[in-house]
Each structure stands twice: as C-alpha cells, then as structure tokens.
Design a protein around this motif. Sequence first.
Motif, PDB file in Angstrom:
ATOM      1  N   VAL A 194       0.896  -1.032   0.242  1.00 11.02           N
ATOM      2  CA  VAL A 194       0.144   0.045   0.148  1.00 11.02           C
ATOM      3  C   VAL A 194       0.452   1.230  -0.434  1.00 11.02           C
ATOM      4  CG1 VAL A 194      -1.531   1.336   1.267  1.00 11.02           C
ATOM      5  CG2 VAL A 194      -1.683  -1.793   0.912  1.00 11.02           C
ATOM      6  N   ARG A 195       0.925   1.781  -0.890  1.00 14.23           N
ATOM      7  CA  ARG A 195       1.753   2.981  -1.064  1.00 14.23           C
ATOM      8  C   ARG A 195       1.086   4.266  -1.387  1.00 14.23           C
ATOM      9  NH1 ARG A 195       5.825   1.815  -6.403  1.00 14.23           N
ATOM     10  NH2 ARG A 195       6.876   3.564  -5.169  1.00 14.23           N
ATOM     11  N   ARG A 196       1.614   5.204  -0.306  1.00 20.26           N
ATOM     12  CA  ARG A 196       1.524   6.634  -1.253  1.00 20.26           C
ATOM     13  C   ARG A 196       1.630   7.417  -1.663  1.00 20.26           C
ATOM     14  NH1 ARG A 196      -1.041   9.300   3.309  1.00 20.26           N
ATOM     15  NH2 ARG A 196      -0.618   8.226   5.583  1.00 20.26           N
ATOM     16  N   THR A 197       1.354   7.913  -2.936  1.00 17.90           N
ATOM     17  CA  THR A 197       1.403   8.742  -3.798  1.00 17.90           C
ATOM     18  C   THR A 197       0.660   9.838  -3.940  1.00 17.90           C
ATOM     19  OG1 THR A 197       1.441   8.613  -6.565  1.00 17.90           O
ATOM     20  CG2 THR A 197      -0.652   8.090  -5.275  1.00 17.90           C
ATOM     21  N   GLU A 198      -0.172  10.713  -4.944  1.00 15.54           N
ATOM     22  CA  GLU A 198      -0.601  12.361  -5.221  1.00 15.54           C
ATOM     23  C   GLU A 198      -1.109  12.444  -6.139  1.00 15.54           C
ATOM     24  OE1 GLU A 198       2.213  15.900  -3.519  1.00 15.54           O
ATOM     25  OE2 GLU A 198       3.748  14.921  -5.674  1.00 15.54           O
ATOM     26  N   GLN A 199      -2.340  12.645  -6.664  1.00 12.55           N
ATOM     27  CA  GLN A 199      -3.332  13.533  -7.441  1.00 12.55           C
ATOM     28  C   GLN A 199      -3.115  14.427  -7.741  1.00 12.55           C
ATOM     29  OE1 GLN A 199      -7.838  11.780  -6.167  1.00 12.55           O
ATOM     30  NE2 GLN A 199      -6.774  11.925  -4.541  1.00 12.55           N
ATOM     31  N   ILE A 200      -3.812  15.260  -9.136  1.00 15.17           N
ATOM     32  CA  ILE A 200      -3.921  15.861  -9.375  1.00 15.17           C
ATOM     33  C   ILE A 200      -5.290  16.263  -9.318  1.00 15.17           C
ATOM     34  CG2 ILE A 200      -3.789  17.920 -10.984  1.00 15.17           C
ATOM     35  CD1 ILE A 200      -1.457  15.880 -12.159  1.00 15.17           C
ATOM     36  N   VAL A 201      -6.302  17.568  -8.558  1.00 13.90           N
ATOM     37  CA  VAL A 201      -7.383  17.020  -8.579  1.00 13.90           C
ATOM     38  C   VAL A 201      -7.708  19.163  -9.482  1.00 13.90           C
ATOM     39  CG1 VAL A 201      -7.731  16.336  -6.918  1.00 13.90           C
ATOM     40  CG2 VAL A 201      -7.011  18.569  -6.476  1.00 13.90           C
ATOM     41  N   LEU A 202      -8.560  18.822 -10.298  1.00 13.24           N
ATOM     42  CA  LEU A 202      -9.024  19.861 -10.883  1.00 13.24           C
ATOM     43  C   LEU A 202     -10.914  20.187 -10.052  1.00 13.24           C
ATOM     44  CD1 LEU A 202      -8.733  19.621 -14.609  1.00 13.24           C
ATOM     45  CD2 LEU A 202      -7.273  20.491 -13.101  1.00 13.24           C
ATOM     46  N   VAL A 203     -10.935  21.602 -10.183  1.00 11.39           N
ATOM     47  CA  VAL A 203     -11.962  21.541  -8.979  1.00 11.39           C
ATOM     48  C   VAL A 203     -12.642  22.254  -8.941  1.00 11.39           C
ATOM     49  CG1 VAL A 203     -13.700  22.051  -6.593  1.00 11.39           C
ATOM     50  CG2 VAL A 203     -10.943  20.525  -6.997  1.00 11.39           C
ATOM     51  N   GLY A 204     -14.355  22.084  -9.112  1.00 13.46           N
ATOM     52  CA  GLY A 204     -15.402  23.792  -9.460  1.00 13.46           C
ATOM     53  C   GLY A 204     -17.084  22.333  -9.607  1.00 13.46           C
ATOM     54  N   GLN A 205     -18.102  24.263  -9.774  1.00 11.89           N
ATOM     55  CA  GLN A 205     -18.883  23.734  -9.912  1.00 11.89           C
ATOM     56  C   GLN A 205     -19.807  24.124 -10.852  1.00 11.89           C
ATOM     57  OE1 GLN A 205     -19.974  27.053  -7.057  1.00 11.89           O
ATOM     58  NE2 GLN A 205     -20.829  24.781  -5.560  1.00 11.89           N
ATOM     59  N   VAL A 206     -21.524  22.318 -10.746  1.00 12.67           N
ATOM     60  CA  VAL A 206     -21.935  23.135 -12.019  1.00 12.67           C
ATOM     61  C   VAL A 206     -23.219  23.850 -11.798  1.00 12.67           C
ATOM     62  CG1 VAL A 206     -23.384  20.599 -13.231  1.00 12.67           C
ATOM     63  CG2 VAL A 206     -21.225  20.422 -12.480  1.00 12.67           C
ATOM     64  N   PRO A 207     -23.318  24.399 -11.792  1.00 12.31           N
ATOM     65  CA  PRO A 207     -24.352  25.406 -12.241  1.00 12.31           C
ATOM     66  C   PRO A 207     -25.468  24.873 -13.195  1.00 12.31           C
ATOM     67  CG  PRO A 207     -22.887  26.289 -13.999  1.00 12.31           C
ATOM     68  CD  PRO A 207     -22.029  25.363 -13.461  1.00 12.31           C
ATOM     69  N   MET A 208     -26.392  25.205 -13.248  1.00 12.39           N
ATOM     70  CA  MET A 208     -27.765  25.483 -13.581  1.00 12.39           C
ATOM     71  C   MET A 208     -27.572  24.582 -15.622  1.00 12.39           C
ATOM     72  SD  MET A 208     -31.935  27.012 -13.180  1.00 12.39           S
ATOM     73  CE  MET A 208     -31.870  26.050 -12.448  1.00 12.39           C
ATOM     74  N   GLU A 209     -27.062  25.952 -15.670  1.00 10.36           N
ATOM     75  CA  GLU A 209     -26.343  25.312 -17.620  1.00 10.36           C
ATOM     76  C   GLU A 209     -25.806  24.658 -17.434  1.00 10.36           C
ATOM     77  OE1 GLU A 209     -24.467  29.057 -15.743  1.00 10.36           O
ATOM     78  OE2 GLU A 209     -26.399  27.955 -15.624  1.00 10.36           O
ATOM     79  N   GLY A 210     -24.979  23.934 -16.648  1.00 14.29           N
ATOM     80  CA  GLY A 210     -23.469  22.986 -16.786  1.00 14.29           C
ATOM     81  C   GLY A 210     -22.487  23.761 -16.715  1.00 14.29           C
ATOM     82  N   SER A 211     -21.171  23.072 -17.030  1.00 11.28           N
ATOM     83  CA  SER A 211     -19.795  23.644 -17.141  1.00 11.28           C
ATOM     84  C   SER A 211     -18.862  22.377 -18.144  1.00 11.28           C
ATOM     85  CB  SER A 211     -19.244  23.436 -15.240  1.00 11.28           C
ATOM     86  OG  SER A 211     -17.986  23.719 -15.055  1.00 11.28           O
ATOM     87  N   THR A 212     -18.185  23.060 -18.328  1.00  9.76           N
ATOM     88  CA  THR A 212     -17.103  22.409 -18.677  1.00  9.76           C
ATOM     89  C   THR A 212     -15.365  22.305 -18.848  1.00  9.76           C
ATOM     90  OG1 THR A 212     -17.833  22.475 -20.651  1.00  9.76           O
ATOM     91  CG2 THR A 212     -16.188  22.390 -21.421  1.00  9.76           C
TER      92      THR A 212
END
Length: 583
Positions: free
Chosen positions: A555-573
Amino acid sequence: MTLVASDVRRPGEPLVAGTRPTRSAPPRPTKANGSKNRGFGRWLLESGLYSLTLGYASPRSFFAVAPDSWPGDPAIGQRLLMGELLARGSAGAVAPESDDPPWRRSGASGLWVDALNGFAWLRDLRDCGDPAAAALAVRLVDDWSNREGRWSPVTWKREVLAERIVSWIRHYDWLATAADPEFPARFVFSLARQRTHLRRALRTGLVGHEAVAAFKALIFVDLAFLRDGKHFEKSLDQTLSRLAKFVKRYVLHDGIVAERAPQLQLAVLRHLIDVRSALGSAERRAPPEILAAIDRMAPLLRFYRHGDGGLALFNGAWEADRTLIDLVLARSGSSESAPTMALASGFQRLAAGTSLVITDAGSPPGRGMDGIAHAGTLSFEMSAAHERLIVNCGTFPGAPRDWRHFMRYTAAHSTAVVDDTNSSEITDHGSLEYRAGNVVVDRADNDGAQWLDMMHDGYRSLYGIIHRRRLWLSADGGDLRGEDTFTGHEGRMVTVPDKRFIVRFHLHPAVKATLAQSGQAVLMRLPSGRGWRLRASGAGIGLAESIYLGEEGRVRRTEQIVLVGQVPMEGSTVKWALTRMEG
C-alpha cells in the motif's frame, strides 16, 4: 450511491473520511425460512451421513494429467521447508502431523487459509531444489486428507476445492517420488471424494471465473480417472459440453471476460490453456468453443498491458507478474496484436509514439458479474514508454478489507466525480445498483491523431447531470487533450445545480509532482527524467494525497491532481492538456 470514504475536500488538503448517502433501492426478495434452510443444509453437509456418500464407487486407477509446467517461487518453497507459508501477504506456521493443524486455523487471514488449502504452493516446493521438498509435500497431502476428509465450509470451499484438485493431480508424479507404496490408494480415495462433492456443487450454479475454475478441476479429475470406466467418460463429455457453452457466453465477442477485469482475463485464459493442455495429454482435442475463446482472449490480454508489461488497473486489478503474463501469452499460441478497441465491453486504447492511453468507456458488468466491479466509468490510465504516469488506485486480494472496498469508489479512479458520489452505487452486499448505463463512445482518427468522445448517465437520476469526456492524443503521443463536460440530459438544464465536481488524475508513486506557474499548472517528473505538464481551464487546480494498491502486497502513498469546480444550472466544462516537456 455512496460517497468516497477517502476524498479531497479542497485542492491541497489531505484525504479525509467521507459520508455515505445512498439512493433508495427496492428491497431484495427474501424467503422467511431461508436461514433455516441454509442451516439445515450446512448441518447435512457436515454430517457423517453426507461424508459416507462421498466415498461411493471410488475409482481403482489413476492417470497423471499434464504435469504442472507453470513456474514456482523457490524462495517461498524454501520458506515452507522451514515450516512457514507466505501467501497473500500473510505468513503462518505449517507443520504436518502437529497438534496445531493449520487448515482451519482461527485468527489466520482468510486469504492465507484459502491459499494453504488450495495447494498451489506445491509448485513452489517442487522448484525449490531441495530433495526433502517432495517428502514434506506428501506429508502435508496426507495430513490434509486425515484431518479434512469431512466437508467444512473453510477447507471445502468451492474455489479452493477446485484449485486443490488441479494442484494434486498435476503434481502426482512428483509426489510419488517420495511416497510409500500405500500413498496412491490414499491419494485416489481422497481425490475421488472431493470430485464427488465438486460435481454436486456445480449443480447449484457458479458464475464467472469461479465456474471456469470448477469446470477445469472436474475435467482434470475425470481425465485422471478415465481408464476406470464409462462413468467418467460420460461425466467428462458432459463437463466439456457445459464449459464450452459457458465460455461462449462468458467470453464476450471482443474477447474480454464478462467481469471486465484484467486480472480475471489473465486467470481465465490460463485456466483454458490448462484445459487444452490436459486434454492434449490424453490425446483429446478441446471443443472448438474453448479453442476460439483462447484465440479471442489472448489479444485482449495484450490490450490491457501498459508499456512496463503490467496490467491496467480496472475493476479490482493490480499490475500482476510480468513474467507470468508473458508465459500465458506464449502458451496461448496467439501472436495477434492488441486491438485498438473492445466493442462489446467498451474499453478503448490510444497509442501514439511512446504514449499509451487505456480508458473504460463501457457500462459496468451486469448483475452476477459485478461482485468486484469498480465505479470507474470513463476513467483512464496513461503510460509513457515503460513508465506509468496516470493510474487508477487499483487493489489486490491481500489488501486491507476497507481499502479494497474504498478502491471501488469513483474517486479512486482517474475520472470525474460529482458531489463526492459514485457514478454507480456500490451496495453493502458488494454488487452495483443504479449503474452508469447508456455509456456512449465515438472514435475517430485524423492524420494520425486519435479522438474519443464518451459519456455516461450515472448522475442523471440524482442531479440531472450527464458526464461527457473527450480525449485527443496527438500523432506523436506528446500531447493528450481532454474536456470534461457536465450538462443536463439532451440539452436540458441541470435539475440539481451547484454541485461540486472533481476531475482526478491519480499519479503513479514513482511520479514526482509540483505546482507551477503560480498554481496554474502541475509539473510531473518520471524516474527516467522525462517531464510532463498539466494545465487546465474552467476549474481550480491542485495536488492532494492518494493511495496506490497496484503492486501486490504493498500500500503506497502517492499524489493526485485535482480539478475542482461547480456545476451551475446551465452546465460546466473543464478543459485540460497533458503535454510532454522537451529537454
């Protein structure tokens, strides 16, 4: 649906425990007297009466079938000679004829007990090169027969029973070199009793890879007893017919097993090669369905391999033994190269230059085949030459139980997660509900560049959100572009807006990552010194902790890249680019 139990709250923050909201699922039908019937059935199996029925019409002859030619691990064999078995990440004392029999040892790991009772370690003893190894093996086989002649739910478990039967038969010639004159009679008597129970167990129905293993064991033992009369001839023909019909359905048209799991692709292909070999040793030809399955499966095992020779980490897989994979492929007899796509199961493969991308663009396995399935729809892995860059977290059988469960979550995969919720719900009994269905994929090539356009509706019932992922790999393999879109169904508005999304890129533990350009990009350095850079727009970018279980026993520790945002009513990209850095 369940939330990931080890999740990222914000970019740069560590993994933390999450909660587990679920959708309402219809109750499963149960029988009021089910527990009572199961209790009676177990009592009957453990009774002396049932034990007597196992000894009916024992055969009088035995024919060693296709001696085992798979390599063992001499180090494990030497350790076993010193009285300790190392298996599935656990070690335990093994001393035949002792006052502490190991076969049902309380407190021992269940996987270790299964491995001990399966006797696959006979090949480790055989290959350790010590003259005393065969004598120890004979004593352990006799000790098991003396102590475990009556059915038990531990030592006669169906998958363990099947493995033990095959291991005993394939090592009989070697065992006989150190056995006394009465050993063959004891051996055949015990083997015949196990065969009788396995044949009865197959009437109750098995699914997936366990069924293939059980059919294989019954074929082996019927071949071993074949010279003793027409009874075994009829049984053999019936089992071969059942296996042929089963693999025709179980191995999909594209050559991938129904569980959609790379490690089972390897295991089942090996089983079928063993069946073909055993039939050949008896001067019989395998049914055409089995031969066709081997021919279909081998190229798809190559399909799952990264540049380092190991397996991609989808649906409970770990990297696996490269040497074993090479050997299985060599013995398959197939030289067909890996295809670019697996249409029936939905997997896709992009290869250009030294870059390789493997993505899960198919629906999760159906009911009955989903016991180990992961909620990783639209996840992908990427390797550059012989080095892994983007991975899923993976898992292996000996991993801590909680980790094996958490690694099934969507957040343990390089894909997008909405509202910290799995794209397919993993139920308490292990199967999937509300799975990401209607997975659509379109593929195109343009001047050497390759496109994938994929989407799934796993979040539609909860939030009215469709996840669409586009991937583009340049002709030289140095540029992978991606676009993750979260919109309403068929152009409609999102029904539950402002839910957070996280697009994750789990990194292999050998990759070193740093934030750069004032937090607008991530630089990644591979062990070879090669560099890659990830940039994104439409979401905040950050680094967080992750876990890698792709190497068995670690079991090895590593990292992750995260892209974080929100989804409004009209959607998101959110758009991102993974680019090789020259120099």
